[in-house]
Motif scaffolding. Structure first.
Motif, PDB file in Angstrom:
ATOM      1  N   THR A  83       0.848  -1.200   0.000  1.00  0.00           N
ATOM      2  CA  THR A  83       0.000   0.000   0.000  1.00  0.00           C
ATOM      3  C   THR A  83       0.877   1.242   0.000  1.00  0.00           C
ATOM      4  N   ARG A  84       0.310   2.400  -0.390  1.00  0.00           N
ATOM      5  CA  ARG A  84       1.074   3.633  -0.570  1.00  0.00           C
ATOM      6  C   ARG A  84       0.494   4.767   0.258  1.00  0.00           C
ATOM      7  N   GLY A 102       4.746  10.490  -1.521  1.00  0.00           N
ATOM      8  CA  GLY A 102       3.464  10.777  -2.180  1.00  0.00           C
ATOM      9  C   GLY A 102       2.616  11.723  -1.374  1.00  0.00           C
ATOM     10  N   VAL A 103       1.421  12.004  -1.915  1.00  0.00           N
ATOM     11  CA  VAL A 103       0.491  12.893  -1.223  1.00  0.00           C
ATOM     12  C   VAL A 103      -0.234  12.098  -0.145  1.00  0.00           C
ATOM     13  N   PRO A 104      -0.726  12.783   0.898  1.00  0.00           N
ATOM     14  CA  PRO A 104      -1.474  12.062   1.934  1.00  0.00           C
ATOM     15  C   PRO A 104      -2.658  11.304   1.349  1.00  0.00           C
ATOM     16  N   ALA A 105      -2.812  10.048   1.739  1.00  0.00           N
ATOM     17  CA  ALA A 105      -3.893   9.207   1.226  1.00  0.00           C
ATOM     18  C   ALA A 105      -4.234   8.154   2.253  1.00  0.00           C
ATOM     19  N   ASP A 106      -5.441   7.587   2.094  1.00  0.00           N
ATOM     20  CA  ASP A 106      -5.899   6.519   2.975  1.00  0.00           C
ATOM     21  C   ASP A 106      -6.604   5.498   2.119  1.00  0.00           C
ATOM     22  N   ASN A 107      -5.816   4.557   1.555  1.00  0.00           N
ATOM     23  CA  ASN A 107      -6.345   3.586   0.617  1.00  0.00           C
ATOM     24  C   ASN A 107      -5.547   2.305   0.793  1.00  0.00           C
ATOM     25  N   LEU A 108      -6.225   1.214   1.024  1.00  0.00           N
ATOM     26  CA  LEU A 108      -5.544  -0.043   1.278  1.00  0.00           C
ATOM     27  C   LEU A 108      -5.265  -0.828   0.000  1.00  0.00           C
ATOM     28  N   GLY A 109      -5.493  -0.263  -1.134  1.00  0.00           N
ATOM     29  CA  GLY A 109      -5.135  -0.927  -2.386  1.00  0.00           C
ATOM     30  C   GLY A 109      -3.623  -0.917  -2.575  1.00  0.00           C
ATOM     31  N   SER A 110      -3.072  -1.990  -3.088  1.00  0.00           N
ATOM     32  CA  SER A 110      -1.623  -2.114  -3.230  1.00  0.00           C
ATOM     33  C   SER A 110      -1.201  -1.969  -4.684  1.00  0.00           C
ATOM     34  N   VAL A 111       0.049  -1.564  -4.877  1.00  0.00           N
ATOM     35  CA  VAL A 111       0.630  -1.424  -6.211  1.00  0.00           C
ATOM     36  C   VAL A 111       2.045  -1.995  -6.173  1.00  0.00           C
TER      37      VAL A 111
END
Length: 463
Positions: A83-84, A102-111
């Motif tokens: 996650t990022r 990166g920019v602040p984010a709240d996402n549990l998707g991975s790359v």
């Protein structure tokens, strides 16, 4: 008639026995001389190989210290899927929680993310620290060399001393066997006289007791030979069945009486080893003194990264990010300075200085001990030479006394006790004479030991 014939044969046999000890056996090519024993010990004794490998390890330590002059090259390749998510804020330096760009984010998707880079680091100058470390490693190697030389010296001395002990035991056994032969001949003659009722039976019993005592002395001497031979075999690496010690001139001649020059303690391997240890401590102190300086690092970096995440937070999906797509490079100069290490370094310097002073004091102790050992060996040599001169008179007089006692006993003018006493005196005189000569050689060995060089002694003993 028969009794007179027995008396005459006994007197003739006794005269032949007391005139001289049995001749030394001829040297066999397989017999081990003193010089050969020392050479074999230096080649075969395990402790020599131990110190040799220690010196090899110290030589490798020098090459290890020299690698500090080479630039450091670090490569890195990494591939991950994670996650990022990121946020604003500070995190103290640590090695557990990863930093995320990166920019602040709240996402549990991975790359997918990937990275590849090379960092080259080199110190253009170091205020002499690397040279001091190489010098310290060289001092370690020099000390290992000195330790190996001292070990060779110790093994040589121990082997030579054990060899002299074997020869001394052999000479004692030889004199004891001659005494046994004399008592056996006397016993046969006394038995014939007692059987002819020309002498009382108590004389035969007395001779039997003396014979048993002489045989006990032979057994003790042979035991001493076996013990001493086992020590020599331990050093030279031979089986006891293959060990045949040749005394050579040690049992026959005295070394020439020459004046002994003054002792040079600095030439002894013990003193050399201690000086090498002091030099090692000094070189380590020099290295410590050069650690409290700024450290300059010239650095060059080439790196590339790849990610499956866009700047707006959206994900590209698929295999995007598996290959690095964004490259960077840079060069720079980094300077570090351990400000608070000064307190620890100061105490390290104090400890090292104390070690140097202790080593210097130990050197003085070694020098004093060597001087005392040298003077004691000189006193032993002087005394041993005087004793060796006196034992020649002792043997000659004891031989004459036995001949006279034998004739007096044969004529019925003296008891058997006079013959027994004279025989014991001759046996002891012959042992004293043999050991007196060996004690002169042993004193010379002690002088050579104090000097730290056995080669002149070995050359003298082998001529």
């Amino acid at each position: 008639m028969n009794s007179s014939k027995a008396i005459r044969s006994w007197v003739a046999a006794m005269a032949a026995l007391v005139s001289a000890l049995p001749a030394q056996p001829a040297a066999h090519p397989s017999e081990l001389t003193l010089s050969q024993a020392v050479e074999d010990a230096l080649r075969n004794y395990p402790s020599i190989r131990v110190t040799q490998e220690q010196m090899n390890a110290a030589a490798a330590g020098i090459r290890l210290a020299q690698t500090a002059y080479l630039p450091r090259v670090d490569g890195l390749a990494q591939l991950n899927r994670a996650t990022r998510n990121t946020f604003y804020g500070m995190l103290l330096p640590q090695g557990i929680i990863p930093g995320v760009d990166g920019v602040p984010a709240d996402n549990l998707g991975s790359v997918w993310d990937s990275g590849l880079g090379v960092l080259v680091t080199w110190q253009p100058f170091d205020f002499g620290l690397r040279a001091a470390n190489v010098a310290a490693a060289t001092a370690v190697r020099n000390r290992a060399q000195a330790t190996m030389n001292r070990t060779r010296y110790d093994v040589s001395v121990a082997t030579a001393d054990a060899f002299l002990t074997v020869v001394a035991a052999q000479q004692t056994a030889q004199a004891a066997r001659a005494s046994v032969d004399s008592w056996q001949i006397l016993l046969k003659s006394i038995h014939a006289l007692v059987a002819a009722q020309l002498r009382p039976g108590a004389d035969e019993s007395r001779v039997q007791a003396e014979l048993a005592a002489a045989e006990t002395q032979v057994a003790q001497a042979e035991q001493a030979i076996d013990i001493a031979r086992s020590t020599v075999a331990q050093f030279v690496g031979l089986d006891l069945s293959q060990l045949n010690v040749s005394p050579g001139k040690l049992a026959e001649q005295l070394p020439p009486d020459r004046p002994e020059p003054a002792l040079e303690t600095a030439a002894n391997p013990l003193a050399i080893e201690r000086n090498a240890a002091i030099a090692q401590e000094q070189s380590q102190l020099n290295a410590i003194e050069r650690t409290y300086h700024p450290q300059f690092f010239a650095q060059g970096l080439a790196a590339a990264r790849g990610t499956g995440l866009l700047s707006d937070g959206s994900r590209l999906g698929g295999l995007n990010g598996l290959a690095p797509t964004t490259q960077n490079y840079g060069i720079g100069l980094t300077v570090t300075f351990p400000v608070m290490d000064r307190f620890a370094i100061r105490e390290q310097e104090a400890m090292q200085s104390a070690n140097i002073r202790a080593g210097q004091a130990q050197y003085l102790v070694i020098a004093a001990n060597l001087q005392a050992q040298f003077h004691a060996a000189q006193a032993k040599l002087n005394g041993a030479r005087r004793i060796a001169a006196n034992t020649l008179v002792e043997v000659s007089s004891a031989r004459t006394a036995l001949q006279q006692a034998t004739v007096r006993y044969q004529s019925g003018l003296a008891p058997i006790d006079d013959v027994a006493q004279a025989q014991r005196l001759l046996a002891q005189a012959q042992i004293d004479d043999a050991l007196a000569r060996l004690n002169v050689w042993r004193a010379l060995l002690e002088i050579a030991t104090a000097r730290g060089d056995l080669q002149p002694f070995l050359a003298e003993a082998s001529q």
